[in-house]
Design a protein around this motif. Structure first.
Motif, PDB file in Angstrom:
ATOM      1  N   THR A   8       7.856  -3.778  -8.473  1.00 18.74           N
ATOM      2  CA  THR A   8       6.753  -2.825  -8.552  1.00 18.74           C
ATOM      3  C   THR A   8       5.932  -3.133  -9.800  1.00 18.74           C
ATOM      4  OG1 THR A   8       8.011  -1.240  -9.870  1.00 18.74           O
ATOM      5  CG2 THR A   8       8.186  -1.053  -7.467  1.00 18.74           C
ATOM      6  N   ASP A 156       1.778  -1.932  -5.023  1.00 25.15           N
ATOM      7  CA  ASP A 156       3.080  -1.394  -4.611  1.00 25.15           C
ATOM      8  C   ASP A 156       3.139  -1.047  -3.127  1.00 25.15           C
ATOM      9  OD1 ASP A 156       4.013  -1.690  -7.157  1.00 25.15           O
ATOM     10  OD2 ASP A 156       3.921   0.433  -7.690  1.00 25.15           O
ATOM     11  N   SER A 157       2.008  -0.741  -2.524  1.00 25.42           N
ATOM     12  CA  SER A 157       2.006  -0.347  -1.118  1.00 25.42           C
ATOM     13  C   SER A 157       1.450  -1.418  -0.190  1.00 25.42           C
ATOM     14  CB  SER A 157       1.172   0.934  -0.933  1.00 25.42           C
ATOM     15  OG  SER A 157      -0.210   0.674  -1.161  1.00 25.42           O
ATOM     16  N   LYS A 178       5.204  -9.404  -5.658  1.00 28.13           N
ATOM     17  CA  LYS A 178       4.859  -7.987  -5.604  1.00 28.13           C
ATOM     18  C   LYS A 178       4.986  -7.524  -4.149  1.00 28.13           C
ATOM     19  CE  LYS A 178       3.503  -8.796  -9.846  1.00 28.13           C
ATOM     20  NZ  LYS A 178       3.381 -10.265  -9.858  1.00 28.13           N
TER      21      LYS A 178
END
Length: 466
Positions: A8, A156-157, A178
């Protein structure tokens, strides 16, 4: 492996800070990252002119280092910098660059675009002006490279923060992978992906990318029971359990037994043992090592009873398909060693039953695993494996030809077979997901679930330790 960990934004910052506390500096890390990325850009450019788009932060600083690296090697390079550097490190990198800097993208001409506008720390949409500039430059350059993550992507998404973001031919992850590199929709916006090491050490609690397992071949004294007996519980629709059984027979277990509820009339593999006795009596067999329940089970009261019988054994159990919709928290008791393989609809049903309200698919899978005590394989184009102890694994992309009926049954059969050999649910799931994707790649185009089952042995051969 360190190069397989997926971090993250917060974990990456902490990992970089750990290196600084050990004696490095932000400037030194930027130099390592920029020069490492510069090597990849140099190879991709192959002598063609490069435009580097630099933003105001440290991702922009990486761009100045890359540009200077290329300039010193004689490659035509120009920088577009619509915003002046704002961090000390980026300012230092700018000061060390001796080439051309443009403040507008309209004058930039080149074949290769290197996007260093914003990196993994971006959490808000690009301004309209910057978004238009980025898209214009992308359209005017034949080959596009994203440094760390593409600008406009939430790291992160993997979600885009802007509409109409460009696609890239190459993404260079700085220091560690990532989540955006492996999560949809961002993953589909990047072509090739390469990791640029900067010395990041293993991070406790980090997710990891599923890699090829090292499966040991049976010992010289092996026999069918020592290799593992897995029981597959049949239901109303025998086809699904036959598919799962075929995969299980090829994924390492020494003995696969189908405990049928109906009498299959065709396509029964010669090596598959099929029984039609009372289920509770059949499951009382001490030598059973793992149980699969769900494929073709149905959703009747009889199906509920067969699911409960499987869970009441206390043996390692894989729950799939209809059983996922029927499963309720009060069925579990203190059962451990459970694995579930839901697709998105089944994941939503499980979350309702267990009171999970988390937002993203990954968050739902992780929360469900922790609350239920079940290792969750949230299967799909970007499969996620979440363990009750917090471990998280991401699957690398598999062929989209897997989107055909029955392939989920094959995955379940592979995973229960790995559990029968003695693997814990999380490890069995990781191995099965790798085998599933590899078998699919070996099948080629437009294959069937039967084809996939037949290719399992070939995928196993690629994973067996020599």
């Amino acid at each position: 492996m360190v190069d397989a960990q997926v971090l993250t934004v917060a974990q990456m910052r902490a990992a970089e800070q750990a290196l600084i506390e050990q004696g490095s500096s932000i400037d030194a890390l930027m130099s390592i990252a920029g020069e490492g990325a510069g090597q990849w850009v140099w190879r991709a450019a192959a002598g063609r002119p490069v435009t580097v788009l630099c933003g105001p932060g440290n991702n922009g600083g990486d761009g100045y280092v890359i540009a200077e690296f290329l300039r010193q090697r004689g490659l035509p390079v120009q920088i577009v910098s619509p915003i002046e550097p704002k961090t000390d490190t980026a300012k230092n990198a700018r000061a060390q660059y001796s080439g051309e800097v443009l403040d507008s993208g309209s004058e930039a001409n080149g074949d290769i675009l290197v996007d260093c506008l914003f990196g993994s720390g971006l959490t808000r949409p690009l301004s309209a002006e910057l978004a238009v500039m980025l898209l214009d430059l992308a359209e005017r350059h034949a080959y596009r490279i994203a440094i760390d993550v593409p600008s406009g992507i939430e790291s992160d998404s993997g979600e885009p923060l802007n509409e109409r973001l460009p696609d890239y031919d190459l993404a260079l992850a700085l220091g560690a992978w990532k989540f955006a590199h492996w999560r949809l929709p961002a993953r589909s916006m990047m072509g090739e992906k390469r990791l640029v090491p900067i010395g990041i050490e293993p991070v406790e609690g980090a997710a990891h990318l599923i890699a090829r397992p090292e499966i040991q071949q049976p010992g010289a004294d092996a026999h069918k029971y020592r290799r593992g007996l897995c029981a597959i519980i049949g239901g109303e629709m025998p086809g699904a359990t036959l598919l799962a059984s075929e995969a299980a027979m090829r994924a390492g277990a020494g003995y696969v037994k189908l405990m049928a509820a109906t009498h299959p009339t065709s396509h029964i593999p010669a090596g598959l043992v099929v029984s039609h006795g009372a289920l509770d009596s059949e499951l009382a067999e001490d030598r059973i090592d793992a149980i699969l329940v769900g494929p073709g089970l149905g959703r009747t009261d009889v199906a509920v009873s067969r699911l409960q019988s499987a869970l009441h054994t206390g043996k390692p159990c894989l729950i799939d398909a209809d059983a996922l919709v029927l499963l309720k928290p009060d069925m579990l008791g203190r059962h451990g060693q459970l694995l579930a393989t839901p697709h998105d609809g089944e994941l939503d049903a499980m979350c309702r039953h267990f009171g999970i309200l988390a937002g993203s698919r990954q968050a739902r899978a992780q929360a469900l695993a922790i609350r239920s005590g079940i290792t969750i394989v949230a299967k799909g184009p970007d499969t996620i494996i979440a363990a009750p102890d917090g471990r998280l694994a991401l699957a690398p992309p598999a062929t989209s030809w897997l989107s055909v009926a029955g392939t989920g049954d094959i995955l379940a059969g592979m995973a229960v077979s790995r559990m029968a050999t003695g693997k814990a649910p999380f490890e069995a799931a990781c191995e099965a997901v790798w085998l599933h994707g590899t078998a699919a790649s070996l099948c080629g185009a437009a294959f069937t679930a039967d084809d996939l089952a037949g290719m399992t042995s070939h995928a196993m051969a690629m994973a067996v330790r020599k």
